[in-house]
Scaffold this motif. Structure first.
Motif: not given
Length: 212
Positions: A77-97
């Motif tokens: 979890t911490e590895a994943l959350v760290g990789s998402l740090n600072g990213k908006s929901w839109q950014d995360i949604g576009m990279a979801r794959h």
């Protein structure tokens, strides 16, 4: 914290999940939903969930995983959350794959009974569309689906949130990976208990962390 209040929370969420399952069983959808066990295309995603869903998920983790699996989940979890740090929901949604769900294990959902409404409500009528979306990594790929199942899941979710808000409890949404990070903070047993107590006493759960 009263076990009665914890049990009441669990019962409300489980009952809402059961209502959704009953409605889905009674729907005569044409074409039929293509989703089935072992189909994991939509599990490459980061979904949002509410406080009640997150807390029931936390209880499920405590009841179904030993300390080693919980420690492994915490590190993951911490590895994943760290990789998402600072990213908006839109950014995360576009990279979801490129972002498989925390609970995708051995080609299946490892928390299936406690999966959130976002997972229950989403559907596809053509698995090839889902496959094409993942292979192309195009988050805007058209996936034909039945809006009625999303509407039912969304209505149940909003109903529980409205009930929480009426009781003076924090009512919002957070990415599941970030919610799990809060649940496991300081150790799973302590983290889930602290989050549960804070929320049921009207203190913040999601809002305890101001930024991601």
């Amino acid at each position: 914290m009263s076990d009665r209040r914890i049990q009441a929370l669990r019962e409300v969420v489980h009952e809402s999940y059961a209502i959704f399952d009953t409605v889905l069983d009674e729907l005569d959808l044409d074409p039929p939903i293509a989703c089935k066990s072992g189909c994991i295309h939509c599990c490459y995603n980061q979904v949002a969930l509410t406080e009640p869903e997150a807390l029931v998920l936390g209880l499920h983790l405590l009841e179904t995983r030993d300390s080693k699996r919980l420690d492994d989940l915490s590190a993951k979890t911490e590895a994943l959350v760290g990789s998402l740090n600072g990213k908006s929901w839109q950014d995360i949604g576009m990279a979801r794959h490129r972002l498989p769900c925390l609970f995708l294990e051995n080609g299946n959902c490892s928390v299936y009974p406690a999966r959130p409404w976002a997972c229950r409500g989403w559907n596809s009528v053509d698995v090839n569309m889902c496959l094409e979306s993942n292979l192309s990594e195009n988050a805007l790929t058209l996936i034909e689906n039945h809006p009625v199942t999303r509407l039912v899941a969304d209505s149940l979710q909003k109903g529980v949130l409205r009930g929480a808000s009426d009781l003076g409890l924090e009512a919002g949404y957070l990415l599941m990976s970030r919610a799990v990070s809060l649940l496991l903070e300081g150790g799973a047993e302590k983290g889930v208990r602290n989050c549960m107590e804070d929320w049921l006493l009207g203190r913040p759960f999601f809002a305890r962390k101001k930024s991601w």
